[in-house]
Enzyme design. Structure first.
Site, PDB file in Angstrom:
ATOM      1  N   GLU A 194      -5.522  -8.591   0.620  1.00 53.60           N
ATOM      2  CA  GLU A 194      -4.170  -8.239   0.182  1.00 53.60           C
ATOM      3  C   GLU A 194      -4.185  -7.130  -0.866  1.00 53.60           C
ATOM      4  O   GLU A 194      -3.333  -6.245  -0.856  1.00 53.60           O
ATOM      5  CB  GLU A 194      -3.443  -9.478  -0.386  1.00 53.60           C
TER       6      GLU A 194
ATOM      7  N   ARG B 245      -2.265  -3.646   0.312  1.00 54.20           N
ATOM      8  CA  ARG B 245      -1.026  -3.340  -0.415  1.00 54.20           C
ATOM      9  C   ARG B 245      -1.258  -2.335  -1.539  1.00 54.20           C
ATOM     10  O   ARG B 245      -0.507  -1.373  -1.680  1.00 54.20           O
ATOM     11  CB  ARG B 245      -0.428  -4.622  -1.004  1.00 54.20           C
TER      12      ARG B 245
ATOM     13  N   ASP C 150      -5.423  -9.814  14.008  1.00 52.85           N
ATOM     14  CA  ASP C 150      -4.587  -8.634  14.308  1.00 52.85           C
ATOM     15  C   ASP C 150      -5.090  -7.278  13.798  1.00 52.85           C
ATOM     16  O   ASP C 150      -5.411  -6.368  14.574  1.00 52.85           O
ATOM     17  CB  ASP C 150      -3.138  -8.870  13.850  1.00 52.85           C
TER      18      ASP C 150
ATOM     19  N   GLU D 136       6.655  -6.485  12.230  1.00 54.05           N
ATOM     20  CA  GLU D 136       5.908  -6.040  13.416  1.00 54.05           C
ATOM     21  C   GLU D 136       6.768  -5.716  14.643  1.00 54.05           C
ATOM     22  O   GLU D 136       6.481  -4.770  15.378  1.00 54.05           O
ATOM     23  CB  GLU D 136       4.840  -7.076  13.791  1.00 54.05           C
TER      24      GLU D 136
HETATM   25  C1  DMJ Z   1       1.446  -7.341   6.352  1.00 49.95           C
HETATM   26  O1  DMJ Z   1       0.984  -7.722   5.103  1.00 49.95           O
HETATM   27  C2  DMJ Z   1       0.388  -6.594   7.104  1.00 49.95           C
HETATM   28  O2  DMJ Z   1       0.987  -5.947   8.160  1.00 49.95           O
HETATM   29  C3  DMJ Z   1      -0.705  -7.480   7.624  1.00 49.95           C
HETATM   30  O3  DMJ Z   1      -1.615  -6.803   8.443  1.00 49.95           O
HETATM   31  C4  DMJ Z   1      -0.164  -8.656   8.386  1.00 49.95           C
HETATM   32  N1  DMJ Z   1       1.255  -8.688   8.364  1.00 49.95           N
HETATM   33  C5  DMJ Z   1       1.919  -8.556   7.115  1.00 49.95           C
HETATM   34  C6  DMJ Z   1       3.405  -8.483   7.347  1.00 49.95           C
HETATM   35  O4  DMJ Z   1       3.836  -9.294   8.357  1.00 49.95           O
END
Ligand code: DMJ
Length: 487
Positions: free
Chosen positions: A150, A154, A277, A393
């Protein structure tokens, strides 16, 4: 009793209540069955064509700019709430109107995640406010244990993007400082990162990790290498991702959790959502941003396996199912808000027809339940996890599909989604996640990715393409745009 007899009896009882609509239905029920069927079919076709036409109707320029303005207003409202009730905290709690920190000190998650959105949305005042607090208060010289993934997507991502967009060195200094403090997380037996690291001592823990948390740092660390000339960043990040790839199964899939010391898989379910993902996303985007051929080859192998083993067509559109990563046997048919990113990647890799079918499924997931649930079962068409934490998404995929096809249905889909969010999640102080998409009960949370991703992708869907040229920029997984520069 057949329909006709029933209608005849009712006729006597309800003579005085008949509406014109009732009369039409009544007359039709007296027709021979074959004629009735023909007329019904015709009616269905007419309604379908009507709906379809309305959906494929392009939005006028005025409609697009009104929609963009509506999104900008939502962004202003959310930021105003953050400033009023949570200034200096990581995030706003939009129901109780208080601030919230992830750790014992704030890392200004919201201002950092939101900054580049303000720039792209042309919100100069808000960008200046975010920059001021970042430059005056953000520091990583703290004895705090943080979650590597995170902090990277971010903060390192947000700061690097801020640097790419403004050229202001301070953003890069902060990103590089944080990047260096995160590096000890890779000191495991395999080189795959632990999940947590102390920013002062480098002490790391959390050996059972997952492909997403391991493989989602090549873009940020590659950029750090480009700008600091320290090759360690990219080398370390790429090695970690390829350690996951190396442990793929014979059918070219990965599991959901893995021990970073032993390299042993702990959960062998394969899917494209949570915990996996962005591992796939970064393999492909490392090729886009840096031209890395090894990562491209790895992506192609995985993508082929995903489309062969997980891809499933239904009458509502296509989805990805879940399977055991070794046997390929289906574990369950769950799909959710996180999985919805995949059409975006397929668009970037040129597989538009498949992307379109999945987006049709994504849109069904949204419309069938009011708003998309975190997880649903696409075979029984029922909700598994009812929450909606303001995720981006589904809109992200609309954005990529619209950019590449200019098919108005993707703007219309995105418009329906963002307008649902604006009308159903708005609070006095900002926008709140939902505990349940059916009851619309609110959760006291507004994640910073609402600024970084949801509002940004929604805005870009209605803004001119020149606002952000996809030939020159690549989004990290938190939607922070990174400039493609010659390496
Ligand atoms: C985000 O923090 C990023 O896209 C992460 O890869 C997974 N999805 C969340 C938001 O849904």
């Amino acid at each position: 009793m057949d329909c006709r007899t029933m209608v005849k009896r009712n006729k006597d009882q309800k003579k005085n209540e008949r509406s014109p609509c009732f009369t039409i239905i009544h007359l039709h029920l007296q027709l021979p069955k074959a004629v009735l069927m023909k007329r019904l079919t015709l009616l269905v076709v007419v309604v379908f064509i009507g709906l379809n036409n309305c959906f494929s109707q392009p939005l006028s320029r005025r409609e697009q700019s009104l929609q963009a303005e509506k999104i900008r207003e939502a962004c202003r409202h959310a930021w105003h709430g953050y400033k009023t009730y949570a200034w200096g905290y990581d995030a706003l709690k939009p129901v109780s109107k208080t601030g919230y920190n992830w750790y014992k000190r704030s890392f200004l998650m919201t201002p950092v995640d939101a900054f580049d959105t303000f720039i792209l949305l042309g919100m100069k005042k808000e960008a200046a406010e975010a920059k001021k607090i970042i430059f005056s208060e953000l520091s990583f010289d703290l004895d705090v244990e943080v979650q590597f993934f995170e902090m990277n997507i971010r903060l390192v991502g947000g700061l690097l993007s801020a640097y790419d967009l403004t050229g202001e060195k301070r953003f890069l200094e902060l990103a590089a400082d944080l990047g260096r403090r995160l590096l000890p997380v890779f000191n495991s037996a395999t080189g795959m990162p632990y999940r947590y690291v102390n920013l002062k001592t480098g002490k790391s823990r959390g050996a059972v990790s997952n492909p997403a948390e391991i493989g989602t740092c090549m873009l940020e660390f590659g950029k750090l290498t480009q700008y600091t000339k320290d090759s360690l960043f990219f080398k370390t990040a790429k090695k970690a991702a390829l350690e996951v790839f190396r442990r793929r199964s014979d059918i070219d899939l990965v599991g959901t959790t893995i021990d970073v010391n032993t390299g042993e898989w702990k959960n062998t379910e394969s899917q494209i959502g949570a915990c996996i993902d962005s591992y796939y996303e970064y393999l492909f985007k490392t090729w886009l941003l840096f031209g890395d051929k090894e990562c491209k080859a790895a992506w192609e192998i995985h993508n082929k396996a995903i489309l062969k083993r997980l891809y499933t067509e239904t009458i509502h559109g296509s989805y990805f199912t879940r399977v055991d990563f070794r046997s390929g046997r289906e574990t369950n048919s769950w799909y959710g808000a996180l999985d919805a990113f995949y059409p975006g990647i397929l668009v970037l890799s040129g597989e538009i027809a498949t992307a379109r079918k999945i987006q049709q499924g994504n849109f069904h997931m949204w419309t069938a339940f009011n708003l998309e649930p975190e997880t649903f079962d696409f075979i029984t068409d029922s909700i598994v996890e009812p929450a909606y934490p303001l995720r981006p998404e589904n809109i992200e995929s609309c954005f990529y599909l619209y950019r590449s096809t200019k098919d108005p249905q993707y703007q219309r889909m995105g418009q329906r989604m963002i307008n649902d969010i604006i009308s159903k999640c708005r609070t006095h102080a900002g926008f709140a996640a939902l505990k349940n998409v059916v009851t619309l009960e609110k959760e006291d949370s507004m994640e910073s990715f609402f600024f970084a991703e949801t509002l940004k992708y929604a805005y870009l869907l209605f803004a001119p393409d020149s606002t952000l040229d996809l030939k020159k920029w690549v989004f990290n997984t938190e939607a922070h745009p990174m400039k493609i520069v010659k390496w």
